[in-house]
Design a protein around this motif. Sequence first.
Motif, PDB file in Angstrom:
ATOM      1  N   ALA A 228      44.536  50.382  45.917  1.00 14.41           N
ATOM      2  CA  ALA A 228      44.411  49.368  44.861  1.00 14.41           C
ATOM      3  C   ALA A 228      43.911  48.044  45.432  1.00 14.41           C
ATOM      4  CB  ALA A 228      45.760  49.175  44.172  1.00 14.41           C
ATOM      5  N   ILE A 229      44.441  47.661  46.597  1.00 22.04           N
ATOM      6  CA  ILE A 229      44.012  46.406  47.228  1.00 22.04           C
ATOM      7  C   ILE A 229      42.542  46.472  47.608  1.00 22.04           C
ATOM      8  CG2 ILE A 229      44.326  44.931  49.255  1.00 22.04           C
ATOM      9  CD1 ILE A 229      47.318  45.682  49.170  1.00 22.04           C
ATOM     10  N   LEU A 230      42.129  47.590  48.191  1.00 26.29           N
ATOM     11  CA  LEU A 230      40.733  47.759  48.585  1.00 26.29           C
ATOM     12  C   LEU A 230      39.798  47.681  47.380  1.00 26.29           C
ATOM     13  CD1 LEU A 230      38.713  48.546  50.893  1.00 26.29           C
ATOM     14  CD2 LEU A 230      39.033  50.922  50.144  1.00 26.29           C
ATOM     15  N   LYS A 231      40.164  48.355  46.318  1.00 21.53           N
ATOM     16  CA  LYS A 231      39.336  48.349  45.106  1.00 21.53           C
ATOM     17  C   LYS A 231      39.171  46.936  44.562  1.00 21.53           C
ATOM     18  CE  LYS A 231      39.089  50.234  40.416  1.00 21.53           C
ATOM     19  NZ  LYS A 231      39.764  51.095  39.400  1.00 21.53           N
ATOM     20  N   ALA A 232      40.274  46.189  44.492  1.00 23.19           N
ATOM     21  CA  ALA A 232      40.231  44.815  43.972  1.00 23.19           C
ATOM     22  C   ALA A 232      39.377  43.920  44.863  1.00 23.19           C
ATOM     23  CB  ALA A 232      41.649  44.262  43.845  1.00 23.19           C
ATOM     24  N   HIS A 233      39.541  44.080  46.172  1.00 27.47           N
ATOM     25  CA  HIS A 233      38.813  43.221  47.115  1.00 27.47           C
ATOM     26  C   HIS A 233      37.307  43.486  47.056  1.00 27.47           C
ATOM     27  CE1 HIS A 233      38.541  41.531  51.500  1.00 27.47           C
ATOM     28  NE2 HIS A 233      37.962  40.753  50.610  1.00 27.47           N
ATOM     29  N   LEU A 234      36.914  44.744  47.096  1.00 30.96           N
ATOM     30  CA  LEU A 234      35.489  45.064  47.104  1.00 30.96           C
ATOM     31  C   LEU A 234      34.812  44.726  45.778  1.00 30.96           C
ATOM     32  CD1 LEU A 234      35.336  48.442  49.073  1.00 30.96           C
ATOM     33  CD2 LEU A 234      35.114  46.098  49.919  1.00 30.96           C
ATOM     34  N   ALA A 235      35.603  44.628  44.718  1.00 33.61           N
ATOM     35  CA  ALA A 235      35.037  44.260  43.409  1.00 33.61           C
ATOM     36  C   ALA A 235      34.592  42.800  43.385  1.00 33.61           C
ATOM     37  CB  ALA A 235      36.063  44.518  42.310  1.00 33.61           C
ATOM     38  N   ASP A 236      35.184  41.976  44.250  1.00 29.28           N
ATOM     39  CA  ASP A 236      34.808  40.557  44.306  1.00 29.28           C
ATOM     40  C   ASP A 236      35.079  40.043  45.725  1.00 29.28           C
ATOM     41  OD1 ASP A 236      34.078  38.001  43.724  1.00 29.28           O
ATOM     42  OD2 ASP A 236      35.845  37.501  42.542  1.00 29.28           O
ATOM     43  N   ARG A 237      34.291  40.525  46.664  1.00 25.08           N
ATOM     44  CA  ARG A 237      34.467  40.169  48.073  1.00 25.08           C
ATOM     45  C   ARG A 237      33.659  38.913  48.373  1.00 25.08           C
ATOM     46  NH1 ARG A 237      33.284  44.194  53.266  1.00 25.08           N
ATOM     47  NH2 ARG A 237      34.489  42.996  54.816  1.00 25.08           N
ATOM     48  N   ARG A 238      34.386  37.796  48.568  1.00 24.89           N
ATOM     49  CA  ARG A 238      33.713  36.511  48.708  1.00 24.89           C
ATOM     50  C   ARG A 238      33.805  35.962  50.132  1.00 24.89           C
ATOM     51  NH1 ARG A 238      36.412  32.965  44.227  1.00 24.89           N
ATOM     52  NH2 ARG A 238      38.086  34.500  44.420  1.00 24.89           N
ATOM     53  N   ASN A 239      32.709  35.456  50.624  1.00 27.74           N
ATOM     54  CA  ASN A 239      32.676  34.807  51.929  1.00 27.74           C
ATOM     55  C   ASN A 239      32.886  33.310  51.707  1.00 27.74           C
ATOM     56  OD1 ASN A 239      32.431  34.376  54.614  1.00 27.74           O
ATOM     57  ND2 ASN A 239      30.381  35.214  54.832  1.00 27.74           N
ATOM     58  N   SER A 240      34.141  32.948  51.450  1.00 25.44           N
ATOM     59  CA  SER A 240      34.487  31.582  51.060  1.00 25.44           C
ATOM     60  C   SER A 240      35.836  31.207  51.628  1.00 25.44           C
ATOM     61  CB  SER A 240      34.497  31.484  49.524  1.00 25.44           C
ATOM     62  OG  SER A 240      35.057  30.267  49.095  1.00 25.44           O
ATOM     63  N   TYR A 241      36.157  29.913  51.587  1.00 31.03           N
ATOM     64  CA  TYR A 241      37.475  29.449  52.014  1.00 31.03           C
ATOM     65  C   TYR A 241      38.348  29.078  50.809  1.00 31.03           C
ATOM     66  CZ  TYR A 241      34.920  28.942  56.427  1.00 31.03           C
ATOM     67  OH  TYR A 241      34.137  29.172  57.536  1.00 31.03           O
ATOM     68  N   LYS A 242      37.744  29.069  49.629  1.00 33.92           N
ATOM     69  CA  LYS A 242      38.496  28.758  48.411  1.00 33.92           C
ATOM     70  C   LYS A 242      38.762  30.067  47.685  1.00 33.92           C
ATOM     71  CE  LYS A 242      36.506  24.140  47.906  1.00 33.92           C
ATOM     72  NZ  LYS A 242      35.724  23.210  47.017  1.00 33.92           N
ATOM     73  N   LEU A 243      39.896  30.656  47.973  1.00 41.95           N
ATOM     74  CA  LEU A 243      40.167  32.027  47.512  1.00 41.95           C
ATOM     75  C   LEU A 243      41.413  32.129  46.642  1.00 41.95           C
ATOM     76  CD1 LEU A 243      39.307  33.651  50.928  1.00 41.95           C
ATOM     77  CD2 LEU A 243      37.967  33.855  48.845  1.00 41.95           C
ATOM     78  N   SER A 244      41.896  30.998  46.168  1.00 47.12           N
ATOM     79  CA  SER A 244      43.058  31.025  45.283  1.00 47.12           C
ATOM     80  C   SER A 244      42.620  31.349  43.859  1.00 47.12           C
ATOM     81  CB  SER A 244      43.779  29.671  45.296  1.00 47.12           C
ATOM     82  OG  SER A 244      44.790  29.631  44.305  1.00 47.12           O
ATOM     83  N   ILE A 245      43.339  32.232  43.206  1.00 44.70           N
ATOM     84  CA  ILE A 245      43.018  32.553  41.802  1.00 44.70           C
ATOM     85  C   ILE A 245      43.543  31.466  40.866  1.00 44.70           C
ATOM     86  CG2 ILE A 245      43.012  35.034  42.231  1.00 44.70           C
ATOM     87  CD1 ILE A 245      45.786  35.159  40.941  1.00 44.70           C
ATOM     88  N   LEU A 246      44.238  30.486  41.416  1.00 45.38           N
ATOM     89  CA  LEU A 246      44.812  29.407  40.612  1.00 45.38           C
ATOM     90  C   LEU A 246      43.878  28.220  40.495  1.00 45.38           C
ATOM     91  CD1 LEU A 246      48.378  29.528  42.181  1.00 45.38           C
ATOM     92  CD2 LEU A 246      47.667  30.504  40.006  1.00 45.38           C
ATOM     93  N   ASP A 247      42.806  28.209  41.265  1.00 43.64           N
ATOM     94  CA  ASP A 247      41.839  27.084  41.227  1.00 43.64           C
ATOM     95  C   ASP A 247      40.969  27.157  39.981  1.00 43.64           C
ATOM     96  OD1 ASP A 247      42.847  26.237  43.605  1.00 43.64           O
ATOM     97  OD2 ASP A 247      41.297  27.200  44.817  1.00 43.64           O
TER      98      ASP A 247
END
Length: 435
Positions: free
Chosen positions: A416-435
């Motif tokens: 499940a974690i892999l699926k979620a990550h690869l669906a939106d794999r970002r090369n960024s430092y701002k990775l909070s879903i709360l932003d």
Amino acid sequence: MNNKPKENCKYWDKCYQKNEHHLITYNHPTATKPKEEEPTTEISPNKSPIPPGNNEKQDDSIEETKPETTSVVVDDDDDDEPKKHEKTPKKRHSSEASDNTVNTPPKKNPSKRLWDHSEANINEKEQSSSFIHEKFLVKMPKDFYLFWKFVVTHPTKNSLKPFNFELVGPYDFLAGKFAPGQNKSPGDYLRHWRFFYDPPEFQTIFVKKGSGIHYGYWRDDPKDEENLLIVRNDASKGCVFELIATNMFDAFAYFLEKDYQVTPFNHKVLGDMRKTISNFVQESKFDRRSLVEAKVERAKKISAKTFHNVGIVVPVNKTTGVGYRPLTDSDSNIKKILSALEKPGELSKEEAKEMVMEKLNPIITNSVIALDECDFGTNLELGIDLFCSGHKELHEIVQNLLNPAYKLLGRPQYMAILKAHLADRRNSYKLSILD
């Protein structure tokens, strides 16, 4: 003789008939017809308005009666006298009666108190791991909650800010940033503070603000919540992770040593923080595992090194060796094959991918054969290596390799974690879903 019982006269004591036949045939009570009994407006604080017994049945009967004339309110406070209605009512429990019914004492709502960060509620936070387990699919170890206790009970407000240090990930829940009823998808939580090179086995717990430097728990098995190690990665430099501690306190100390720039101006603040941490750990009687011993113990279980340098751990039968077999090519050769995707030269991206796949296919085929013969670790190794390469052209192959490996190893959480990550794999430092 007629033994039929006498009926009540409909006029009761107001009846005007006096003949003998009527008086023999009908009853004439001397009192007026009784009215429905009305509830009293006052209740002794020492007595319950509901008689002992089955409270559920009593509640049903009260709901059916619904008296219309007088409301009865049961107060939860321990006053000597029951409270009366005031023009400006005081703040009351949300479950107290506002209509004409008697309510039983309100049930406690544990989720409400999760946003209270007072010291008195630290234990409640430690016991309320259901949210973290549900959203992040893993349970947190004791040092995770103990470090949070250190943070919220520290005498200096915002004591971590001078160090450019930020607790993130599941700590955001303890900080009250995930409000009840927040509309987020399951995948959003699994991506929360997940950096580009973070494999499913890794979970970020704190970061150096504004950088790719982040620390987190490493779990070879998602069900493990005791023997965890903390690792460090700088996403700006690649996929290599470093084992640095066995608990949050030692990890923070490592951060201060490695990632905090000491100057003559902040030297005293740094010294005070180190002393405060040491005193807190001693007072808490927290037993810290030795990092050296933990590394030695884990090294005995490692099946393969992998590109991220932490290695993979899978169960291997000591007698038959079933569980893992080496890849048919070395890590260095696989990296050389994949380099064509980074520098295709005169080839187009599509042509470079075809050339890479032509060389990878025999390795993949042998890995799948190993999986069919219960050497699940082989698929896990190759899948992790291709994930760590960072090439999005290989995401589908990564899933095809890792999903069956995780499933057969009993680690579906990582699927499940892999699926979620690869669906939106970002090369960024701002990775909070709360932003």
